[in-house]
Every structure is written in structure tokens, then in C-alpha cells.
Design a protein around this motif. Structure first.
Motif, PDB file in Angstrom:
ATOM      1  N   ALA A 134       3.716   9.704  -7.718  1.00  0.00           N
ATOM      2  CA  ALA A 134       4.821  10.633  -8.488  1.00  0.00           C
ATOM      3  C   ALA A 134       5.814  11.145  -7.527  1.00  0.00           C
ATOM      4  O   ALA A 134       7.110  10.990  -7.857  1.00  0.00           O
ATOM      5  CB  ALA A 134       4.121  11.611  -9.278  1.00  0.00           C
ATOM      6  N   ARG A 135       5.518  11.419  -6.390  1.00  0.00           N
ATOM      7  CA  ARG A 135       6.541  12.041  -5.351  1.00  0.00           C
ATOM      8  C   ARG A 135       7.346  10.687  -4.862  1.00  0.00           C
ATOM      9  O   ARG A 135       8.618  11.042  -4.889  1.00  0.00           O
ATOM     10  CB  ARG A 135       5.704  12.700  -4.226  1.00  0.00           C
ATOM     11  CG  ARG A 135       5.063  14.101  -4.667  1.00  0.00           C
ATOM     12  CD  ARG A 135       4.541  14.397  -3.428  1.00  0.00           C
ATOM     13  NE  ARG A 135       3.529  15.763  -3.718  1.00  0.00           N
ATOM     14  CZ  ARG A 135       2.414  15.952  -3.843  1.00  0.00           C
ATOM     15  NH1 ARG A 135       1.657  14.668  -3.631  1.00  0.00           N
ATOM     16  NH2 ARG A 135       1.636  16.836  -4.442  1.00  0.00           N
ATOM     17  N   PRO A 181       0.680  -1.231  -0.088  1.00  0.00           N
ATOM     18  CA  PRO A 181      -0.148   0.117  -0.005  1.00  0.00           C
ATOM     19  C   PRO A 181       0.726   1.132  -0.002  1.00  0.00           C
ATOM     20  O   PRO A 181       2.138   1.410   0.448  1.00  0.00           O
ATOM     21  CB  PRO A 181      -0.718  -0.085   1.255  1.00  0.00           C
ATOM     22  CG  PRO A 181       0.089  -1.025   2.109  1.00  0.00           C
ATOM     23  CD  PRO A 181       0.702  -1.841   1.448  1.00  0.00           C
ATOM     24  N   LEU A 182       0.282   2.516  -0.506  1.00  0.00           N
ATOM     25  CA  LEU A 182       0.844   3.569  -0.653  1.00  0.00           C
ATOM     26  C   LEU A 182       1.409   4.098   0.860  1.00  0.00           C
ATOM     27  O   LEU A 182       2.683   4.692   0.614  1.00  0.00           O
ATOM     28  CB  LEU A 182      -0.049   4.816  -0.852  1.00  0.00           C
ATOM     29  CG  LEU A 182       0.728   5.750  -1.896  1.00  0.00           C
ATOM     30  CD1 LEU A 182       1.345   5.132  -3.282  1.00  0.00           C
ATOM     31  CD2 LEU A 182      -0.326   6.727  -2.385  1.00  0.00           C
ATOM     32  N   ASP A 183       0.941   4.001   1.758  1.00  0.00           N
ATOM     33  CA  ASP A 183       1.487   4.375   3.409  1.00  0.00           C
ATOM     34  C   ASP A 183       2.702   3.622   3.289  1.00  0.00           C
ATOM     35  O   ASP A 183       3.875   4.147   4.043  1.00  0.00           O
ATOM     36  CB  ASP A 183       0.570   4.203   4.302  1.00  0.00           C
ATOM     37  CG  ASP A 183      -0.662   5.225   4.208  1.00  0.00           C
ATOM     38  OD1 ASP A 183      -0.341   6.282   3.773  1.00  0.00           O
ATOM     39  OD2 ASP A 183      -1.504   5.105   4.959  1.00  0.00           O
ATOM     40  N   TRP A 187      10.569  12.605 -15.821  1.00  0.00           N
ATOM     41  CA  TRP A 187       9.330  12.177 -16.497  1.00  0.00           C
ATOM     42  C   TRP A 187       8.388  12.247 -15.262  1.00  0.00           C
ATOM     43  O   TRP A 187       7.148  12.342 -15.668  1.00  0.00           O
ATOM     44  CB  TRP A 187       9.569  10.676 -17.072  1.00  0.00           C
ATOM     45  CG  TRP A 187       8.335   9.817 -17.217  1.00  0.00           C
ATOM     46  CD1 TRP A 187       7.512   9.965 -18.385  1.00  0.00           C
ATOM     47  CD2 TRP A 187       7.733   8.936 -16.587  1.00  0.00           C
ATOM     48  NE1 TRP A 187       6.493   9.261 -18.529  1.00  0.00           N
ATOM     49  CE2 TRP A 187       6.640   8.550 -17.144  1.00  0.00           C
ATOM     50  CE3 TRP A 187       7.834   8.333 -15.338  1.00  0.00           C
ATOM     51  CZ2 TRP A 187       5.784   7.549 -16.849  1.00  0.00           C
ATOM     52  CZ3 TRP A 187       7.060   7.421 -14.794  1.00  0.00           C
ATOM     53  CH2 TRP A 187       5.964   7.195 -15.446  1.00  0.00           C
ATOM     54  N   ALA A 188       8.497  11.790 -14.258  1.00  0.00           N
ATOM     55  CA  ALA A 188       7.489  11.497 -13.206  1.00  0.00           C
ATOM     56  C   ALA A 188       7.134  12.918 -12.562  1.00  0.00           C
ATOM     57  O   ALA A 188       6.030  12.982 -12.124  1.00  0.00           O
ATOM     58  CB  ALA A 188       8.069  10.623 -12.091  1.00  0.00           C
ATOM     59  N   VAL A 189       7.888  13.905 -12.463  1.00  0.00           N
ATOM     60  CA  VAL A 189       7.886  14.964 -11.667  1.00  0.00           C
ATOM     61  C   VAL A 189       6.555  15.703 -11.985  1.00  0.00           C
ATOM     62  O   VAL A 189       5.973  16.395 -11.186  1.00  0.00           O
ATOM     63  CB  VAL A 189       8.956  15.875 -11.537  1.00  0.00           C
ATOM     64  CG1 VAL A 189       9.397  16.817 -12.592  1.00  0.00           C
ATOM     65  CG2 VAL A 189       9.003  16.665 -10.377  1.00  0.00           C
ATOM     66  N   PHE A 242       2.457   3.886  -9.109  1.00  0.00           N
ATOM     67  CA  PHE A 242       2.164   5.023  -9.944  1.00  0.00           C
ATOM     68  C   PHE A 242       1.290   4.648 -11.089  1.00  0.00           C
ATOM     69  O   PHE A 242       0.079   5.154 -11.255  1.00  0.00           O
ATOM     70  CB  PHE A 242       3.555   5.618 -10.375  1.00  0.00           C
ATOM     71  CG  PHE A 242       3.200   6.727 -11.315  1.00  0.00           C
ATOM     72  CD1 PHE A 242       3.218   7.988 -11.125  1.00  0.00           C
ATOM     73  CD2 PHE A 242       3.147   6.279 -12.947  1.00  0.00           C
ATOM     74  CE1 PHE A 242       3.009   8.772 -12.199  1.00  0.00           C
ATOM     75  CE2 PHE A 242       3.071   7.347 -13.786  1.00  0.00           C
ATOM     76  CZ  PHE A 242       2.951   8.704 -13.382  1.00  0.00           C
ATOM     77  N   HIS A 243       1.343   3.548 -11.561  1.00  0.00           N
ATOM     78  CA  HIS A 243       0.571   2.914 -12.938  1.00  0.00           C
ATOM     79  C   HIS A 243      -0.934   2.677 -12.292  1.00  0.00           C
ATOM     80  O   HIS A 243      -1.747   2.998 -12.990  1.00  0.00           O
ATOM     81  CB  HIS A 243       1.234   2.215 -13.784  1.00  0.00           C
ATOM     82  CG  HIS A 243       2.259   2.473 -14.412  1.00  0.00           C
ATOM     83  ND1 HIS A 243       2.516   3.415 -15.433  1.00  0.00           N
ATOM     84  CD2 HIS A 243       3.686   2.118 -14.165  1.00  0.00           C
ATOM     85  CE1 HIS A 243       3.715   3.751 -15.818  1.00  0.00           C
ATOM     86  NE2 HIS A 243       4.493   2.695 -15.243  1.00  0.00           N
ATOM     87  N   ALA A 244      -0.940   2.180 -11.320  1.00  0.00           N
ATOM     88  CA  ALA A 244      -2.099   1.774 -10.857  1.00  0.00           C
ATOM     89  C   ALA A 244      -2.994   2.781 -10.096  1.00  0.00           C
ATOM     90  O   ALA A 244      -4.474   2.798  -9.663  1.00  0.00           O
ATOM     91  CB  ALA A 244      -2.028   0.613  -9.444  1.00  0.00           C
TER      92      ALA A 244
END
Length: 391
Positions: free
Chosen positions: A150-151, A102-104, A182-184, A140-142
């Protein structure tokens, strides 16, 4: 390793363990090293293998070379990790995997890796970067809203880039910078965009493309938000610090000192701290005063040595930046014929950030100069030179 080294290593492990409020049994559990082995090591009766030393260092949350000055096992881990990092970013813009964390949880891991970067713990970054890059890219893609992910991509790529750049993998470093660029935009964070421009200049340093670097930094300054608080002041200030160093390397003293003056004024808005992954504040600007003088060359030796007469960096600065200060000071001291002082500065740099010191070309150059001139204690200098690869 000599018996003396074994005793020193044992004492250091015991001291760090005590500072962490760990019992020997706690260290054994955390490191997966037997209690009897830890007792023997701390008493100086056993010499740990590289893998055992690294396991103990990881459990104690220090770099192995902080425990044993001559440790060089990090290179093996970094060399093994670089191809995996390269493979992991080969298809960064193609969604190939589902998120595993998970992101956290990813955010916690990314923050930890950022701390390792600032402390020059390159071996620890190398061990975790391939998997973490894969995970943040999958996240990121999901993601529907890609800003947070992105950060994380930018921050992870920046930590991986620190390893690639320091260990001479310049092509991989450039690709990681491209990944950040690319991501920023997806992060929608102008301060992070400024930080990526700061990092991007590594590519120009390598190519000695100083004019291009200045152009990129000035464009980033123009695009940065107006100064209204610490974070916005730090974003612009960091760009001016980097521009000052670039101008110094380009032998443009007037431009270098102008950018330093801008950075100094902006540092008055801030406390020393980490802003979008970059250290900035009054102390960081002072470190860059030395960097600029060194970049301008031997004619500016007195200017470089004058910095240390007024100030030396405190413990609040990241280890990588403090180590860099002492390496650059050693170069100036060697230029000025202060050979014993130069060796003392190099040893201080190693005590702060061993991996950074060992991979720094200027540290190797300064040691080589001292070895040729034989102007300090030969035995300890030869040992240092062997460790850093200068002989």
C-alpha cells in the motif's frame, strides 16, 4: 538550433559527463549513442535529435533541458503517457494481473521515481509511471499483508499525480489522489495519511475551494500523531505550511501567518529533509513565507521581497521547491517594477528545474508581463518567452 547552441550543449554534456566520472566510451555504452556521434556533439559539430539528446540525458541522470535550455520534447512523452496512466488506474480496486516484479525491486523503482518527483523530472516519471502503477497494484492485490505494498501504491500514485497536475490533466490528478486515499488506510501509517491529506489539497486549489481545503487540513492535523520526534513534527508542520498557503490564497492574512508560525515552531524540531515524501524543515518554511506573501497579492509585495533580503534557498532543498521559490520571487519583483531582477530569477528557476518552470502558470505570467513592458534584453527575453509559451 544555432551553432552557438550546439557548442554550449557540447560543453555542458562534457562537463556533466566529467562530473559523473564517465569516459566518452562509457556514455556511448550507457546511452546507445555511437562514440563518433558523442565526440561530434561534445565538440559542437553535430546537433543531436530530440531522441538522442534524451538518451544522453538519461545516461547522465539529468533532465534534457539542463543540457539544452530550449528543449521541449518532454511534452511529447508526457502527452503519450497520460492516457496510459489513466487506463492503468481505471480498475485499481480489481485484481487483474499477477505481480511481475518482487516487492524489493518495486520498492527501489518507487524510491527512484520519488526522487524524480522532487527534482521535477516529469518526463522520466511519465516514461515509467504506467508500468510501475500496474506492478504496484498487482503486488498490492497479491499480498497477504498489504501494508508495504500500500505504501508503494501511494508513493507511485503521488509521483504520477505530480506529472498529471503540472501538465494540466486535472481530472486524472483528482483520480490519482482518490487512488492514494483508497490505498493509504491499508498502510496503517498515520504519517503517510497526513501526507496524503497534504497532497489532496491540490484538488481544492484547482477548484478554488479554499474553505474546504482548510477543513481537510485541520482534520488531518487533529488526526496526526502527537509530536514526539522529527517525523511527527514534520507531518504536522507540512500540514500547517500547506494551510498557510491556502489561507493566503483566500486573502486571510491572519490565518496564513498563524499557520506559518505553527510551521516555524515545528521546524525547530527537525532538520531539513524528506518526510513521508514531503520536504519539511526550516528552509521549507522560509520558502512558504514567500509563497504566503505572493498568495496574499500585490499589497504584500514588500513582504515578499523582504524574504529574499534575509535568505535564499540552499542546494539541499529539492529542485522543484527551489525553482518554485525563484518563480514566486520573480512575480513579486515584477509587481515591484524590478524587471531585470525578475528575469534573472526566472532564468535561475529554469536552470534548477526546467520542466517545472516551463509548466508553471506564474512563470508564464511573469514572462508575459516582462514581454509587454519590454524592460530587459529583448533578444534573450523573446527566446525565453518562446520557450515557455508566453508569446
Amino acid at each position: 538550433m544555432s551553432s552557438h547552441d550546439a557548442r554550449v550543449l557540447g560543453r555542458r554534456i562534457a562537463v556533466v559527463r566529467g562530473a559523473r566520472n564517465l569516459r566518452q566510451t562509457d556514455l556511448a555504452r550507457a546511452s546507445f549513442v555511437s562514440l563518433s556521434m558523442i565526440k561530434a556533439i561534445e565538440q559542437g559539430r553535430r546537433l543531436p535529435s530530440d531522441s538522442t539528446l534524451e538518451a544522453l540525458a538519461a545516461a547522465l541522470r539529468v533532465d534534457p533541458a539542463r543540457l539544452l535550455d530550449t528543449h521541449t520534447g518532454t511534452e511529447t512523452r508526457v502527452s503519450a503517457a497520460l492516457p496510459a496512466i489513466s487506463a492503468g488506474i481505471a480498475t485499481y480496486d480489481v485484481p487483474l494481473a499477477l505481480p511481475r516484479r518482487p516487492l524489493d525491486e518495486l520498492r527501489t523503482a518507487v524510491v527512484q521515481m520519488g526522487r524524480w518527483r522532487l527534482d521535477a523530472q516529469y518526463g522520466r516519471i511519465a516514461a515509467h509511471a504506467p508500468d510501475l502503477l500496474e506492478d504496484v497494484l498487482a503486488a498490492f492485490h497479491a499480498a497477504q499483508d498489504k501494508r508495504a505494498a500500500a505504501r508503494l501504491v501511494v508513493a507511485t500514485a503521488r509521483s504520477a499525480d505530480a506529472v498529471a497536475f503540472k501538465y494540466g490533466a486535472r481530472d486524472l490528478s483528482a483520480r490519482l489522489v482518490d487512488l492514494m486515499r483508497w490505498a493509504v488506510p491499508y498502510a496503517e501509517d498515520p504519517l503517510l495519511t497526513a501526507a496524503v491529506a497534504y497532497v489532496r489539497t491540490e484538488v481544492f486549489f484547482t477548484a478554488r475551494a479554499h474553505a474546504a481545503a482548510i477543513r481537510v487540513l485541520e482534520a488531518a492535523m487533529d488526526a496526526a500523531p502527537a509530536v514526539r520526534d522529527e517525523s511527527t513534527a514534520a507531518a504536522r508542520g507540512a500540514l500547517h505550511m500547506r494551510a498557510a498557503v491556502v489561507a493566503g490564497r483566500d486573502s486571510d492574512a491572519d490565518a496564513a501567518h498563524s499557520h506559518l508560525a505553527h510551521a516555524r515552531r515545528l521546524s525547530a524540531w527537525t532538520r531539513e529533509g524528506i518526510y513521508s515524501g514531503t520536504a519539511f524543515g526550516p528552509e521549507s518554511v522560509r520558502v512558504h513565507e514567500l509563497s504566503v506573501a505572493i498568495g496574499l497579492g500585490q499589497d504584500h509585495t514588500a513582504e515578499a521581497l523582504g524574504v529574499v533580503q534575509r535568505w535564499t534557498p540552499g542546494e539541499t532543498l529539492p529542485a522543484e521547491r527551489r525553482s518554485g521559490f525563484w518563480i514566486e520571487l520573480a512575480r513579486a519583483q515584477a509587481w515591484g517594477g524590478r524587471f531585470d531582477d525578475a528575469f534573472t530569477s526566472l532564468k535561475r528557476a529554469r536552470s534548477i528545474a526546467p520542466q517545472h518552470t516551463r509548466e508553471h502558470s506564474w512563470a508564464r505570467e511573469a514572462v508575459g508581463t516582462l514581454v509587454r513592458l519590454r524592460r530587459t534584453d529583448d533578444a534573450s527575453l523573446r527566446s525565453f518567452a518562446s520557450w515557455i509559451g508566453a508569446c
